[in-house]
Write a protein that holds these residues in place. Structure first.
Motif, short mmCIF file in Angstrom:
data_model
loop_
_atom_site.label_atom_id
_atom_site.label_comp_id
_atom_site.label_asym_id
_atom_site.label_seq_id
_atom_site.Cartn_x
_atom_site.Cartn_y
_atom_site.Cartn_z
N GLN A 1 -11.96 11.03 -1.86
CA GLN A 1 -12.48 9.68 -1.67
C GLN A 1 -11.36 8.72 -1.24
O GLN A 1 -11.56 7.87 -0.36
CB GLN A 1 -13.14 9.18 -2.96
N GLU A 2 -10.18 8.88 -1.83
CA GLU A 2 -9.06 8.03 -1.43
C GLU A 2 -8.61 8.36 0.00
O GLU A 2 -8.21 7.46 0.76
CB GLU A 2 -7.90 8.19 -2.41
N TYR A 3 -8.69 9.63 0.37
CA TYR A 3 -8.39 10.03 1.76
C TYR A 3 -9.36 9.33 2.72
O TYR A 3 -8.95 8.78 3.75
CB TYR A 3 -8.49 11.55 1.87
N MET A 4 -10.64 9.35 2.39
CA MET A 4 -11.63 8.68 3.24
C MET A 4 -11.34 7.19 3.34
O MET A 4 -11.48 6.59 4.41
CB MET A 4 -13.03 8.90 2.67
N ALA A 5 -10.89 6.61 2.23
CA ALA A 5 -10.65 5.16 2.21
C ALA A 5 -9.46 4.76 3.07
O ALA A 5 -9.54 3.82 3.86
CB ALA A 5 -10.45 4.69 0.77
N VAL A 6 -8.33 5.47 2.92
CA VAL A 6 -7.12 5.03 3.63
C VAL A 6 -7.15 5.40 5.11
O VAL A 6 -6.29 4.92 5.88
CB VAL A 6 -5.84 5.59 2.97
N THR A 7 -8.12 6.22 5.52
CA THR A 7 -8.25 6.56 6.94
C THR A 7 -9.50 5.93 7.56
O THR A 7 -9.83 6.22 8.72
CB THR A 7 -8.32 8.08 7.16
N ALA A 8 -10.16 5.04 6.83
CA ALA A 8 -11.40 4.43 7.30
C ALA A 8 -11.12 3.40 8.40
O ALA A 8 -10.29 2.50 8.24
CB ALA A 8 -12.14 3.77 6.15
N ALA B 1 -3.35 9.28 7.50
CA ALA B 1 -3.34 7.85 7.17
C ALA B 1 -2.19 7.13 7.87
O ALA B 1 -2.34 6.02 8.38
CB ALA B 1 -3.24 7.66 5.66
N ALA B 2 -1.02 7.78 7.90
CA ALA B 2 0.12 7.20 8.60
C ALA B 2 -0.14 7.10 10.09
O ALA B 2 0.24 6.12 10.75
CB ALA B 2 1.37 8.03 8.33
N ASP B 3 -0.83 8.09 10.62
CA ASP B 3 -1.12 8.13 12.05
C ASP B 3 -2.07 7.01 12.47
O ASP B 3 -1.92 6.41 13.53
CB ASP B 3 -1.70 9.49 12.43
N THR B 4 -3.06 6.73 11.64
CA THR B 4 -4.00 5.66 11.97
C THR B 4 -3.32 4.29 11.93
O THR B 4 -3.66 3.40 12.72
CB THR B 4 -5.19 5.63 11.00
N GLY B 5 -2.38 4.12 11.00
CA GLY B 5 -1.70 2.83 10.87
C GLY B 5 -2.56 1.74 10.26
O GLY B 5 -2.17 0.57 10.25
N SER C 1 0.83 -1.21 0.00
CA SER C 1 0.00 0.00 0.00
C SER C 1 0.87 1.25 0.00
O SER C 1 1.66 1.46 0.91
CB SER C 1 -0.91 -0.01 1.23
N ARG C 2 0.69 2.07 -1.03
CA ARG C 2 1.52 3.26 -1.23
C ARG C 2 0.67 4.49 -1.50
O ARG C 2 -0.29 4.43 -2.25
CB ARG C 2 2.45 3.02 -2.43
#
Length: 273
Positions: free
Chosen positions: A227-234, A25-29, A7-8
């Motif tokens: 939308q990609e922001y919402m996805a990787v932080t979901a 996204a990095a913070d959520t892990g 995942s990149r």
């Protein structure tokens, strides 16, 4: 056997909205394990200090020779007039760059400067990947990049591409439908395989409306990247990873897949203008 998800997220430094989304996204892990940085972009410096604290993230150099948007631009870190327009910006398209027949050695010097800038900012790159794939258009550049990454001790991301038959999750008009599409995409992956999952997350805001050009109207990129922001932080990833046996991986722990140039050509519609 687990699904290995390479995942990149790309384009760190391109906008404050991108930095904010990627750092969250990095913070959520939850899923992101690799972050590709544009060293010559306007907001790389202010984001670097925060990014380097995430030890579970592999940092990548997003090798950049193009600046595709009308509302926000970036240019070379070296004084190389072959790779920039009259205003000092990178060309918007790969074929404009190729039309200048740039010297490959000069390009490699630009890559040296981009890597040096990340290093000076405290970002230790583990891999290098290509922004917009100009090596498909510039003769000899693909081979030069492979030699350069080897010399610099970097992983060449092109050799790690493994794309699902269904491509990447498709964008939709409704955010909630997109998120469901990500789940369906994950359900289509095969156990024991490694897959590339490349996103460009950014928080939807006025800044992202600057990301447009003659082919993509203002607002389209803003919506897609939100939308990609919402996805990787979901938070749903905690459930998806367990139910579908998904393991996000860094480049430094992923498996080489062979020469990925054919995949890159397909992803970038090589040969089509």
């Amino acid at each position: 056997m687990s699904i290995q998800l390479l995942s990149r997220t790309d384009d760190f430094g391109s906008a404050r909205a991108a930095n904010r989304a990627i750092l969250e996204a990095a913070d959520t892990g939850y899923v992101v394990r690799n972050v590709s940085c544009i060293a010559c972009a306007p907001y790389i410096e202010e984001g670097a200090e925060l990014l380097k604290k995430y030890i579970h993230i592999d940092i990548g150099l997003h090798l950049t020779l193009n600046s595709e948007w009308n509302g926000v631009r970036w240019g070379a870190l070296t004084d190389n007039r072959q790779i920039t327009d009259d205003r000092g910006y990178f060309f918007q398209t790969q074929w404009e760059l190729a039309g200048r027949k740039p010297d490959v050695d000069g390009i490699i010097k630009e890559y040296d400067a981009q890597l040096d800038r990340l290093t000076k900012l405290g970002l230790s790159a583990a891999y290098a990947d290509s922004h917009m794939g100009p090596e498909l258009w510039v003769t000899g550049l693909a081979e030069a990049i492979e030699d350069w990454t080897l010399k610099k001790g970097l992983i060449s991301a092109r050799n790690y591409y493994s794309v699902a038959k269904q491509g990447q999750p498709p964008f939709t008009d409704k955010d909630e439908v997109y998120l469901k599409g990500v789940r369906l995409w994950l359900e289509g992956l095969q156990q024991g395989r490694q897959y590339s999952y490349v996103t460009h997350p950014a928080v939807g805001c006025e800044e992202m409306r600057l990301f447009y050009n003659e082919e993509i109207p203002a607002g389209v990129i803003e919506k897609q990247r939100n939308q990609e922001y919402m996805a990787v932080t979901a938070h749903a990833w905690t459930k998806w990873r367990e139910e579908l046996d998904i393991r996000p991986v860094c480049y430094t722990e992923a498996k080489e897949q062979g020469d990925g140039l054919p995949i890159l050509k397909s992803m970038l519609n090589f040969g089509k203008k």
